[in-house]
Design a protein around this motif. Structure first.
Motif, PDB file in Angstrom:
ATOM      1  N   GLY A 600     -22.690 -15.958 -12.680  1.00 44.18           N
ATOM      2  CA  GLY A 600     -23.833 -16.791 -12.341  1.00 44.18           C
ATOM      3  C   GLY A 600     -23.656 -17.585 -11.073  1.00 44.18           C
ATOM      4  O   GLY A 600     -24.479 -18.466 -10.772  1.00 44.18           O
ATOM      5  N   MET A 601     -22.618 -17.289 -10.297  1.00 54.81           N
ATOM      6  CA  MET A 601     -22.371 -18.018  -9.047  1.00 54.81           C
ATOM      7  C   MET A 601     -22.310 -17.000  -7.916  1.00 54.81           C
ATOM      8  O   MET A 601     -23.074 -16.060  -7.891  1.00 54.81           O
ATOM      9  N   ASP A 602     -21.414 -17.193  -6.953  1.00 54.52           N
ATOM     10  CA  ASP A 602     -21.165 -16.203  -5.916  1.00 54.52           C
ATOM     11  C   ASP A 602     -19.733 -16.352  -5.424  1.00 54.52           C
ATOM     12  O   ASP A 602     -18.987 -17.229  -5.899  1.00 54.52           O
ATOM     13  N   GLY A 603     -19.333 -15.510  -4.473  1.00 54.51           N
ATOM     14  CA  GLY A 603     -17.957 -15.514  -3.996  1.00 54.51           C
ATOM     15  C   GLY A 603     -17.581 -16.787  -3.275  1.00 54.51           C
ATOM     16  O   GLY A 603     -16.426 -17.244  -3.349  1.00 54.51           O
ATOM     17  N   VAL A 604     -18.532 -17.380  -2.548  1.00 52.86           N
ATOM     18  CA  VAL A 604     -18.249 -18.627  -1.830  1.00 52.86           C
ATOM     19  C   VAL A 604     -17.875 -19.741  -2.804  1.00 52.86           C
ATOM     20  O   VAL A 604     -16.944 -20.519  -2.568  1.00 52.86           O
ATOM     21  N   ILE A 605     -18.597 -19.816  -3.923  1.00 57.93           N
ATOM     22  CA  ILE A 605     -18.335 -20.874  -4.903  1.00 57.93           C
ATOM     23  C   ILE A 605     -16.943 -20.698  -5.512  1.00 57.93           C
ATOM     24  O   ILE A 605     -16.167 -21.659  -5.613  1.00 57.93           O
ATOM     25  N   LEU A 606     -16.616 -19.459  -5.910  1.00 57.32           N
ATOM     26  CA  LEU A 606     -15.283 -19.224  -6.467  1.00 57.32           C
ATOM     27  C   LEU A 606     -14.198 -19.536  -5.448  1.00 57.32           C
ATOM     28  O   LEU A 606     -13.161 -20.124  -5.781  1.00 57.32           O
ATOM     29  N   LEU A 607     -14.401 -19.145  -4.213  1.00 58.29           N
ATOM     30  CA  LEU A 607     -13.412 -19.423  -3.169  1.00 58.29           C
ATOM     31  C   LEU A 607     -13.259 -20.924  -2.957  1.00 58.29           C
ATOM     32  O   LEU A 607     -12.152 -21.423  -2.735  1.00 58.29           O
ATOM     33  N   ALA A 608     -14.380 -21.649  -3.024  1.00 55.18           N
ATOM     34  CA  ALA A 608     -14.313 -23.105  -2.862  1.00 55.18           C
ATOM     35  C   ALA A 608     -13.467 -23.737  -3.962  1.00 55.18           C
ATOM     36  O   ALA A 608     -12.683 -24.657  -3.700  1.00 55.18           O
ATOM     37  N   PHE A 609     -13.601 -23.251  -5.197  1.00 55.00           N
ATOM     38  CA  PHE A 609     -12.771 -23.784  -6.279  1.00 55.00           C
ATOM     39  C   PHE A 609     -11.299 -23.428  -6.065  1.00 55.00           C
ATOM     40  O   PHE A 609     -10.409 -24.242  -6.341  1.00 55.00           O
ATOM     41  N   LEU A 610     -11.040 -22.225  -5.574  1.00 56.96           N
ATOM     42  CA  LEU A 610      -9.649 -21.831  -5.306  1.00 56.96           C
ATOM     43  C   LEU A 610      -9.037 -22.700  -4.213  1.00 56.96           C
ATOM     44  O   LEU A 610      -7.909 -23.207  -4.360  1.00 56.96           O
ATOM     45  N   PRO A 621     -17.475 -29.453   0.258  1.00 54.39           N
ATOM     46  CA  PRO A 621     -17.317 -29.230   1.705  1.00 54.39           C
ATOM     47  C   PRO A 621     -16.911 -27.801   2.064  1.00 54.39           C
ATOM     48  O   PRO A 621     -17.362 -27.276   3.091  1.00 54.39           O
ATOM     49  N   VAL A 622     -16.079 -27.174   1.248  1.00 54.37           N
ATOM     50  CA  VAL A 622     -15.697 -25.785   1.532  1.00 54.37           C
ATOM     51  C   VAL A 622     -16.918 -24.874   1.410  1.00 54.37           C
ATOM     52  O   VAL A 622     -17.108 -23.951   2.217  1.00 54.37           O
ATOM     53  N   MET A 623     -17.766 -25.120   0.399  1.00 58.69           N
ATOM     54  CA  MET A 623     -19.001 -24.340   0.278  1.00 58.69           C
ATOM     55  C   MET A 623     -19.857 -24.494   1.539  1.00 58.69           C
ATOM     56  O   MET A 623     -20.376 -23.507   2.080  1.00 58.69           O
ATOM     57  N   ILE A 624     -20.006 -25.732   2.002  1.00 61.47           N
ATOM     58  CA  ILE A 624     -20.818 -25.980   3.193  1.00 61.47           C
ATOM     59  C   ILE A 624     -20.255 -25.219   4.391  1.00 61.47           C
ATOM     60  O   ILE A 624     -20.983 -24.560   5.135  1.00 61.47           O
ATOM     61  N   MET A 625     -18.940 -25.297   4.568  1.00 60.45           N
ATOM     62  CA  MET A 625     -18.302 -24.653   5.706  1.00 60.45           C
ATOM     63  C   MET A 625     -18.480 -23.137   5.651  1.00 60.45           C
ATOM     64  O   MET A 625     -18.734 -22.485   6.665  1.00 60.45           O
TER      65      MET A 625
END
Length: 713
Positions: A600-610, A621-625
């Motif tokens: 239910g999310m996307d790759g950017v969101i998972l990467l931001a959590f990582l 901020p990582v999502m924004i970037m």
């Protein structure tokens, strides 16, 4: 008054470790007492330590030391764990007893609560039997006076045979008299308290052993106390006691005498296993007799106002609702109060970044150094400080005010039944509450739980409570997608209520996962424990604010900043180094995109959590970037952020799944390192990493699948 703090440092020490003396004149004094009697407050006042003190039991789990001078002579004061007894049944009791016995203390101070002195005298009598060079500090005399309790300290001193000093440590009263008494017993003649009488069989058996244990060099436990311990079953001895006995020259003869003493006890119908019960009964009886002669109290000394409050805060009907309302109130004050300071700090961080950039440019620093240093490390550090500091500076003092008021033990009381149903310990409620500020602090707080199984259970599940670092992400997404925009006073309240609902889900998952673990890899029966409900006290607001800012806020902030700066460097590298036609950041997001979509999310969101593992504050901020494809972090207003997320395909379902995953995913790096340090196990560290992640991923997957099946998106 001749008392000066020599050192303001706080040093944790092992319970059995002897303190190194800086000079022959230095005296080591153990400060002990029941939990919640003001013991740490006295140590702080005498030494200048900033050790955290709180109005709930079990705060001091490891001993801490500080130095002071009195009348030109040096003293080291060791704050040992609070305990009700020295018959070691818990980690606190064992640590306190072992230091009194084998830590090389020249004297001991036992701090008592004047409002309930009889219960405290049990520990006093045990300590005097181990270490006659003891001073009794009857603290909270001001509260006793309010409750109509009168303590005759001269009479109490006569009955105990050791110095007794009245005090009100919170107001700084009685400290000089206390140190005068400490000077007397540690540098002068040792007191000779009257000997407690035990049943005739016990006295005869101890008399067989005691002659072989006389004449031990000071400081050492009394021969009488050692002889009584020698009569107990050897399997009940601690490792410290066993090692101490083995090192004694007269132990071979004493061991033979102990066997004869146990045989004598059998002949008199008393097994060694029952010996401790007999001794404990005698101590309780002696404490009651002494109190009857030295204390005058009304038949009902309990405060009627306390009882009225407890009818609301601890009753079956209103206890839980009142707890939830208080939680929502604290969150609302935190959310509404943190907005302006966060904006101000963000502006200051931007100005400082501009100044630093100009300074490095004037020095001729190359761009490959300036860019990662200023726009990578410093910018991320500034973001973490501006986002994290204001809510912590509000939340921690509010949390500490409730703690000083005496409410946290009531939280444990209210939730004890739920934790028992989950086959966990009710003390876990206290560690869970600490996790709201910082999960790493909550894991350290698990030391107050005696059972190793339940301690691991509490440490593994602490991450299900959202820490302060996850609040900004949760609040932002709740505000943007479920409240409709920029928070105002009314929307801040709604945001706090929705955040409370999210927290309740985390608490429910704590119970559920605890029950599952207890039925599988951590099987066991929940242990019982003694939880004292202390009287409600008016918090000392000035001390609370200073203490919470210095001891909690800045400590947690410093730890987050230490990992945020390296994370900023890594982020800059990923966002600026290209491979093929895209940056490393974009490649990583693309690789994770299928999994993110399924959840239910996307790759950017998972990467931001990582990438936010070192500090959860940088997830947004990582999502924004990543969405803006910028080479460094960019700050957006809430409307701008909302528009950016919508342009990148966000819906209410994306926001909901992100909230759920923020609530339940792997612990931050600091918490994982803390879990490994506390459990000393790679296995439980991995379980702590995988368990919440699997729960969060599964819940997101099910939520997304259900929404798509129902056509809700």
């Amino acid at each position: 008054m001749g008392l000066t703090a020599q050192s303001s440092g706080l040093a944790a020490i092992d319970a059995g470790l002897r303190i190194r003396r800086s000079s022959p004149e230095q005296r080591v004094v153990a400060i002990g007492g029941n939990p919640n009697v003001g013991k740490s407050t006295i140590v702080n006042a005498l030494t200048g330590l900033r050790q955290h003190t709180g109005n709930w039991p079990g705060k001091t789990v490891a001993a801490a030391q500080g130095s002071c001078q009195f009348r030109g002579k040096p003293y080291t004061l060791v704050d040992i764990p609070g305990t009700y007894s020295l018959f070691a049944h818990s980690a606190e009791e064992e640590a306190a007893r072992d230091f009194l016995c084998f830590g090389g203390a020249d004297a001991a101070v036992i701090v008592c609560d004047a409002t309930c002195l009889e219960r405290n005298l049990n520990l006093v009598l045990q300590t005097i039997e181990i270490l006659p060079r003891t001073v009794v500090c009857v603290n909270l005399m001001d509260e006793a006076e309010k409750r109509g309790v009168k303590v005759d300290c001269p009479r109490l001193e006569q009955l105990l045979g050791v110095p007794v000093v009245p005090a009100s440590a919170g107001r700084g009263k009685g400290l000089e008299g206390l140190m005068s008494a400490v000077e007397q017993v540690s540098r002068g003649e040792s007191p000779r308290p009257p000997r407690l009488s035990y049943p005739a069989a016990v006295e005869e058996a101890a008399a067989l052993v005691q002659p072989f244990l006389e004449g031990l060099p000071s400081p050492a436990p009394s021969a009488r106390w050692l002889s009584l311990r020698a009569l107990e079953p050897e399997e009940s001895w601690s490792a410290s006691l066993r090692d101490f006995f083995a090192a004694l020259p007269g132990w071979p003869q004493a061991k033979v005498a102990a066997l004869q003493g146990r045989a004598l006890l059998y002949q008199r119908g008393l097994t060694p296993q029952e010996l401790q019960d007999k001794i404990a009964a005698c101590l309780v009886e002696a404490a009651g007799n002494i109190c009857a002669q030295a204390v005058e109290a009304p038949q009902d000394a309990a405060s009627s106002s306390d009882r009225r409050l407890d009818r609301i805060l601890t009753s079956r009907r209103t206890g839980i609702p009142a707890m939830l309302l208080l939680l929502a109130l604290v969150l609302w004050i935190t959310i509404s109060g943190a907005n302006y300071p966060s904006q101000l700090l963000s502006s200051l961080a931007g100005w400082a970044e501009w100044q630093l950039d100009g300074l490095l440019d004037s020095w001729g620093t190359p761009a490959w150094v300036t860019e990662p240093l200023v726009h990578g490390m410093f910018r991320v550090l500034g973001w973490v400080v501006s986002v994290m500091l204001p809510p912590m500076a509000i939340f921690f003092p509010l949390f500490t005010l409730l703690e000083d008021f005496g409410y946290l033990p009531r939280v444990a009381f209210n939730l004890d039944h739920c934790f028992q149903k989950a086959k966990a310990c009710g003390k876990q409620a206290l560690t869970m509450a600490m996790g709201f500020g910082c999960n790493a602090a909550g894991v350290v707080g698990c030391r107050i739980i005696d059972s190793p199984r339940e301690r691991i259970l509490a440490a593994v599940t602490n991450v299900f409570v959202p820490c302060n670092g996850r609040f900004p992400t949760l609040i932002a997404l709740i505000t943007l997608f479920f409240l409709g925009g920029q928070p105002g006073p009314g929307q801040s309240l709604l945001s706090a209520l929705l955040l409370t609902a999210v927290i309740l889900l985390g608490i429910f998952m704590t119970f559920l996962v605890s029950r599952l673990l207890s039925a599988t890899i951590l099987k066991g029966v929940p242990s019982s424990f003694t939880l004292e409900l202390p009287p409600y006290r008016r918090p000392q607001i000035g001390q609370v604010v200073v203490r919470s800012l210095l001891d909690r806020t800045l400590f947690v902030l410093g730890r987050a900043a230490a990992v945020a700066a390296p994370a900023g460097l890594l982020l800059w590298i990923l966002a600026n180094v290209t491979w093929g036609d895209a940056t490393l950041l974009a490649h990583c997001a693309g690789f994770l995109d299928p999994l993110g979509r399924a959840m239910g999310m996307d790759g950017v969101i998972l990467l931001a959590f990582l990438l936010g593992s070192p500090a959860n504050e940088i997830v947004v901020p990582v999502m924004i970037m990543a969405y803006m494809a910028s080479g460094s972090l960019a700050e957006l207003s809430l409307p701008q952020l909302h528009q950016l997320l919508l342009e990148n395909g966000w819906t209410w379902l994306t926001a909901l799944c992100t909230i759920l995953f923020s609530l339940m995913h792997w612990p931050c790096t600091t918490t994982l390192l803390t879990i490994h340090r506390e459990t000393k196990s790679l296995k439980w560290t991995l379980v702590s990493l995988l368990l919440p992640t699997l729960c969060g991923a599964s819940l997101c997957f099910l939520t997304a699948a259900a929404a798509r099946l129902l056509g809700a998106v």
